[in-house]
Motif scaffolding. Structure first.
Motif, PDB file in Angstrom:
ATOM      1  N   LEU A 110      -3.918  -4.663   9.259  1.00  0.00           N
ATOM      2  CA  LEU A 110      -4.922  -5.185   9.747  1.00  0.00           C
ATOM      3  C   LEU A 110      -6.167  -4.676   9.151  1.00  0.00           C
ATOM      4  O   LEU A 110      -7.078  -5.247   8.799  1.00  0.00           O
ATOM      5  CB  LEU A 110      -5.002  -4.995  11.097  1.00  0.00           C
ATOM      6  CG  LEU A 110      -6.261  -5.711  12.077  1.00  0.00           C
ATOM      7  CD1 LEU A 110      -5.703  -7.185  12.562  1.00  0.00           C
ATOM      8  CD2 LEU A 110      -6.585  -4.896  13.358  1.00  0.00           C
ATOM      9  N   ASN A 111      -6.035  -3.286   8.770  1.00  0.00           N
ATOM     10  CA  ASN A 111      -7.333  -2.558   8.403  1.00  0.00           C
ATOM     11  C   ASN A 111      -7.471  -3.172   6.869  1.00  0.00           C
ATOM     12  O   ASN A 111      -8.609  -3.043   6.487  1.00  0.00           O
ATOM     13  CB  ASN A 111      -6.837  -1.010   8.238  1.00  0.00           C
ATOM     14  CG  ASN A 111      -7.222  -0.504   9.671  1.00  0.00           C
ATOM     15  OD1 ASN A 111      -7.983  -0.912  10.337  1.00  0.00           O
ATOM     16  ND2 ASN A 111      -6.563   0.514   9.829  1.00  0.00           N
ATOM     17  N   ILE A 112      -6.423  -3.565   6.108  1.00  0.00           N
ATOM     18  CA  ILE A 112      -6.324  -4.066   4.697  1.00  0.00           C
ATOM     19  C   ILE A 112      -7.573  -5.149   4.824  1.00  0.00           C
ATOM     20  O   ILE A 112      -8.225  -5.589   4.094  1.00  0.00           O
ATOM     21  CB  ILE A 112      -4.982  -4.121   4.122  1.00  0.00           C
ATOM     22  CG1 ILE A 112      -4.531  -2.951   3.712  1.00  0.00           C
ATOM     23  CG2 ILE A 112      -5.318  -5.082   2.892  1.00  0.00           C
ATOM     24  CD1 ILE A 112      -3.036  -2.821   3.327  1.00  0.00           C
ATOM     25  N   PRO A 115      -5.540  -2.186  -0.554  1.00  0.00           N
ATOM     26  CA  PRO A 115      -4.067  -2.026  -0.969  1.00  0.00           C
ATOM     27  C   PRO A 115      -4.133  -1.735  -2.308  1.00  0.00           C
ATOM     28  O   PRO A 115      -5.029  -1.630  -3.147  1.00  0.00           O
ATOM     29  CB  PRO A 115      -3.892  -3.932  -0.722  1.00  0.00           C
ATOM     30  CG  PRO A 115      -5.411  -4.428  -1.121  1.00  0.00           C
ATOM     31  CD  PRO A 115      -6.227  -3.645  -0.464  1.00  0.00           C
ATOM     32  N   THR A 116      -2.984  -1.036  -2.339  1.00  0.00           N
ATOM     33  CA  THR A 116      -2.594  -0.564  -3.963  1.00  0.00           C
ATOM     34  C   THR A 116      -2.000  -1.594  -4.598  1.00  0.00           C
ATOM     35  O   THR A 116      -2.164  -1.607  -5.961  1.00  0.00           O
ATOM     36  CB  THR A 116      -1.676   0.526  -4.057  1.00  0.00           C
ATOM     37  OG1 THR A 116      -0.799   0.580  -2.660  1.00  0.00           O
ATOM     38  CG2 THR A 116      -2.218   2.123  -4.206  1.00  0.00           C
ATOM     39  N   LEU A 151       3.689  -0.395   3.015  1.00  0.00           N
ATOM     40  CA  LEU A 151       3.690  -1.854   3.037  1.00  0.00           C
ATOM     41  C   LEU A 151       4.077  -2.395   1.639  1.00  0.00           C
ATOM     42  O   LEU A 151       3.735  -1.614   0.506  1.00  0.00           O
ATOM     43  CB  LEU A 151       2.269  -2.440   3.339  1.00  0.00           C
ATOM     44  CG  LEU A 151       1.982  -2.403   5.012  1.00  0.00           C
ATOM     45  CD1 LEU A 151       0.435  -3.054   4.960  1.00  0.00           C
ATOM     46  CD2 LEU A 151       3.066  -3.249   5.885  1.00  0.00           C
ATOM     47  N   VAL A 152       5.157  -3.273   1.636  1.00  0.00           N
ATOM     48  CA  VAL A 152       5.724  -3.818   0.419  1.00  0.00           C
ATOM     49  C   VAL A 152       5.685  -5.324   0.465  1.00  0.00           C
ATOM     50  O   VAL A 152       6.256  -6.038   1.333  1.00  0.00           O
ATOM     51  CB  VAL A 152       6.971  -3.119   0.040  1.00  0.00           C
ATOM     52  CG1 VAL A 152       7.389  -3.628  -1.479  1.00  0.00           C
ATOM     53  CG2 VAL A 152       7.030  -1.724  -0.071  1.00  0.00           C
ATOM     54  N   GLY A 153       5.031  -5.863  -0.530  1.00  0.00           N
ATOM     55  CA  GLY A 153       5.145  -7.341  -0.523  1.00  0.00           C
ATOM     56  C   GLY A 153       4.907  -8.277   0.531  1.00  0.00           C
ATOM     57  O   GLY A 153       5.644  -9.105   0.838  1.00  0.00           O
ATOM     58  N   VAL A 154       3.474  -8.089   1.018  1.00  0.00           N
ATOM     59  CA  VAL A 154       3.382  -9.080   2.481  1.00  0.00           C
ATOM     60  C   VAL A 154       2.688  -9.972   1.874  1.00  0.00           C
ATOM     61  O   VAL A 154       1.683 -10.170   1.264  1.00  0.00           O
ATOM     62  CB  VAL A 154       2.437  -7.986   3.293  1.00  0.00           C
ATOM     63  CG1 VAL A 154       2.158  -8.818   4.426  1.00  0.00           C
ATOM     64  CG2 VAL A 154       3.034  -6.694   3.888  1.00  0.00           C
ATOM     65  N   ASP A 155       3.492 -11.243   2.022  1.00  0.00           N
ATOM     66  CA  ASP A 155       2.634 -12.618   1.910  1.00  0.00           C
ATOM     67  C   ASP A 155       2.393 -13.462   3.038  1.00  0.00           C
ATOM     68  O   ASP A 155       3.339 -13.506   4.067  1.00  0.00           O
ATOM     69  CB  ASP A 155       3.576 -13.410   0.957  1.00  0.00           C
ATOM     70  CG  ASP A 155       3.305 -12.835  -0.609  1.00  0.00           C
ATOM     71  OD1 ASP A 155       2.393 -12.966  -0.959  1.00  0.00           O
ATOM     72  OD2 ASP A 155       4.363 -12.305  -0.912  1.00  0.00           O
ATOM     73  N   LEU A 156       1.250 -13.760   3.583  1.00  0.00           N
ATOM     74  CA  LEU A 156       0.849 -14.630   4.412  1.00  0.00           C
ATOM     75  C   LEU A 156      -0.024 -15.473   4.499  1.00  0.00           C
ATOM     76  O   LEU A 156      -1.287 -15.165   3.915  1.00  0.00           O
ATOM     77  CB  LEU A 156       0.756 -13.476   5.942  1.00  0.00           C
ATOM     78  CG  LEU A 156       0.392 -14.158   7.220  1.00  0.00           C
ATOM     79  CD1 LEU A 156       1.861 -14.581   7.711  1.00  0.00           C
ATOM     80  CD2 LEU A 156       0.192 -13.100   8.036  1.00  0.00           C
ATOM     81  N   ILE A 170       0.707  -1.250  -0.037  1.00  0.00           N
ATOM     82  CA  ILE A 170      -0.018  -0.084   0.120  1.00  0.00           C
ATOM     83  C   ILE A 170       0.897   1.267  -0.168  1.00  0.00           C
ATOM     84  O   ILE A 170       1.921   1.000   0.791  1.00  0.00           O
ATOM     85  CB  ILE A 170      -0.946   0.110   1.347  1.00  0.00           C
ATOM     86  CG1 ILE A 170      -1.986   1.181   0.979  1.00  0.00           C
ATOM     87  CG2 ILE A 170      -0.136   0.190   2.375  1.00  0.00           C
ATOM     88  CD1 ILE A 170      -3.213   1.014   1.748  1.00  0.00           C
ATOM     89  N   THR A 171       0.516   2.151  -0.704  1.00  0.00           N
ATOM     90  CA  THR A 171       1.171   3.532  -0.851  1.00  0.00           C
ATOM     91  C   THR A 171       0.192   4.634  -0.630  1.00  0.00           C
ATOM     92  O   THR A 171      -0.614   4.856  -1.196  1.00  0.00           O
ATOM     93  CB  THR A 171       1.840   3.602  -2.456  1.00  0.00           C
ATOM     94  OG1 THR A 171       2.603   2.521  -2.635  1.00  0.00           O
ATOM     95  CG2 THR A 171       2.552   4.961  -2.481  1.00  0.00           C
TER      96      THR A 171
END
Lengths: 266, 291
Positions: A51-53, A60-61, A24-29, A12-13
């Motif tokens: 969390l809000n996403i 998210p962008t 945030l960049v490249g979050v994988d979970l 997200i930008t």
């Protein structure tokens, strides 16, 4: 493996036009059903943003969040949120705060009496049956947070999202609420994502701890499994070697490898 | 026998003189204590009143100039208040009717203003487009004395009563609009998030979040409006004539009954306080932030 909840390549930008700041960049979970996952990191690392996403309150962008393979694109009661500052509606009683959620989620599927019972059941679960007629301003901070948890549980969410739920409480109250939450968790086996900055809280409550690097452009640094048996007891764990090891791992991540940005001056 | 029973310390004369607090307070001493607490609330205003009366007396006796004395005014007040309900045609009505007519105009204009102002305030609070479009106009009109609108009212309605009500409407509407829209803007983001997670629809959003969250601001706006409206009606009635406390003041001035005017001023003040107390009670009943 097809995960229950899957966060895929989320970035997200903020202010994309004027002064783009990647948060945030490249979050994988991937999170399995019934798993309790804590997200820990220093202030400003984008934990709450993540969390809000998942809650759908932020879009998210890049990338996306999938719950049971469905794309999450709006908030909804299947991802109930326990807000940091309880966010109870001050003009409704404790009972009515929970009842509003129950009415909204089960208004069409359950009868009047059943919804009443369900509201009381959830307030009982968090130990608040004695104060159902009180207004939020008339109960303590810990009690407000209990009601906030009852409201979220009453929605029977697929994922329970908790944003530093005990952050505003004093240590004793926090411990009591953690114990209450553990008790509830052993019976309900909810899927939970909890944001925290309390290392002990994370180790005590979680199956896995997700550690975030510092922002801007924060991402997941490490994921730590907590191989402790369930029905954990706070006192038993005090001298437990596994517990101490996990705690040490998180502390090393936070304070040796990813010191807070302003810590060098101190 | 030197041993003294421990649980009867108040029996000795020693402790009675040394620590009077240990004695169970008698009804008389409790009354005295209570009296000392409320005394400043009574004594200080009474002192102020006496000073004002003295100044009045000095002005009336020394400067003259038609300022009536205290005794004369008191007699006039007794006279006016002893027969407040008489009604011998439109030119001779008791003080009660004068006040009631004024209150009626205030209530009519105030109610209309609330009916229009609250929805407009909600629109302004929730829509940036609406707010940007209307805010400059409201900012220009708000500081204008409502009495400036009286000729417009007379022109529009060709009658004095609707014109006075129109003036009160204009008086009351600005505080209601501005406070309502400020209330909507001030709704904490948390409540909006709760609504979003619960997927409240538009109507539920208004009913469960918007209205209750804004109500304290709306009531504050109404309380302000009502206070100003009661001030303005006196001036408006002086201009329009007819029955009403404002015209009563003007009429008595024309008859050079200054003592009546002083009585009327006091009555206007008391009614204003009662109106404010009424709004205060409504606020306490409905305002969640004052619970």
């Amino acid at each position: 493996m097809s995960a229950y909840l899957s966060i895929e390549g989320v970035g997200i930008t903020f202010n994309p036009r004027k002064s783009p700041t990647p948060a945030l960049v490249g979050v994988d979970l991937k999170i399995a059903k019934g798993e309790f996952v804590s997200i820990i990191g220093h202030s400003g690392c984008g934990k709450s943003t993540l969390l809000n996403i998942v809650a759908g309150l932020l879009k998210p962008t890049l990338g996306g969040v999938f719950l049971e393979r469905q794309l999450v694109d709006a908030p909804g009661p299947d991802r109930a949120v326990v807000f940091q500052n309880h966010s109870l509606l001050p003009w409704l009683t404790v009972y009515d705060n929970v009842r509003l959620a129950v009415n909204k989620v089960f208004g069409k599927t359950r009868g009047e009496a059943e919804r009443h019972e369900w509201t009381l059941h959830n307030l009982n679960l968090v130990g608040m049956s004695h104060a159902i007629a009180k207004y939020p301003s008339e109960v303590s901070g810990g009690m407000k947070q209990r009601v906030g948890i009852a409201r979220a549980l009453a929605m029977e969410p697929k994922v329970l999202l908790m944003d530093e739920p005990f952050g505003a409480l004093d240590a004793l109250n926090r411990a009591r609420l953690q114990d209450a939450l553990m008790g509830i968790q052993t019976t309900l086996r909810n899927t939970v994502i909890m944001i925290t900055h309390d290392v002990d809280e994370a180790v005590l409550l979680s199956d896995r701890i997700v550690m975030m690097t510092n922002g801007p452009a924060a991402t997941i640094g490490e994921v730590l499994d907590i191989p402790l048996d369930r029905a954990r007891k706070r006192l038993d764990l005090a001298d437990d070697t596994t517990y101490a090891h996990c705690r040490g791992e998180v502390l090393r991540f936070l304070y040796a490898r990813h010191r807070p940005a302003d810590a060098d001056a101190a | 026998m030197t041993s003294v029973p421990v649980d009867e310390p108040t029996n000795t004369s020693m402790s009675q003189t040394e620590s009077p607090i240990a004695i169970a307070p008698s009804a008389a001493s409790r009354l005295r204590e209570r009296l000392f607490q409320v005394l400043p609330d009574i004594v200080l205003p009474v002192i102020t009143l006496l000073v004002v009366l003295l100044v009045w007396h000095l002005i009336a006796t020394n400067l003259g100039g038609g300022i009536p004395g205290i005794g004369e005014t008191w007699e006039r007040g007794v006279e006016l208040l002893s027969d407040p309900f008489h009604s011998n045609g439109p030119n001779d009505m008791g003080i009660f009717w004068q006040v009631l007519y004024s209150l009626g105009r205030v209530m009519a204009g105030f109610t209309l203003a609330a009916l229009v102002g609250v929805p407009v305030g909600f629109l302004m609070g929730s829509s940036a487009i609406f707010r940007k479009g209307w805010a400059p106009l409201i900012q220009i009109l708000r500081p204008v004395s409502p009495l400036a609108w009286l000729p417009i009212g007379l022109l529009l309605f060709r009658a004095v009563d609707p014109s006075a009500i129109f003036v009160i409407f204009i008086t009351s509407i600005w505080p209601i609009i501005l406070n309502t829209s400020a209330g909507v803007v001030a709704i904490p983001n948390d409540y909006r998030n709760v609504a979003a997670v619960l997927r409240l629809n538009r109507i539920e959003m208004v009913r469960h979040i918007l209205l209750p969250a804004t109500l304290p601001h709306v009531l504050t706006g109404m309380r302000l409006s009502l206070g100003i409206a009661w001030m303005v009606i006196v001036a408006a009635e002086m201009l329009t004539g007819g029955i009403g406390i404002g015209f009563f003041v003007w009429d008595e001035w024309n008859n050079l009954n200054v003592s009546s005017i002083i009585v009327a001023i006091i009555i206007i003040g008391v009614v204003g306080i009662i109106l404010d107390l009424g709004m205060n009670m409504i606020q306490r009943r409905f305002d969640h932030s004052q619970r």
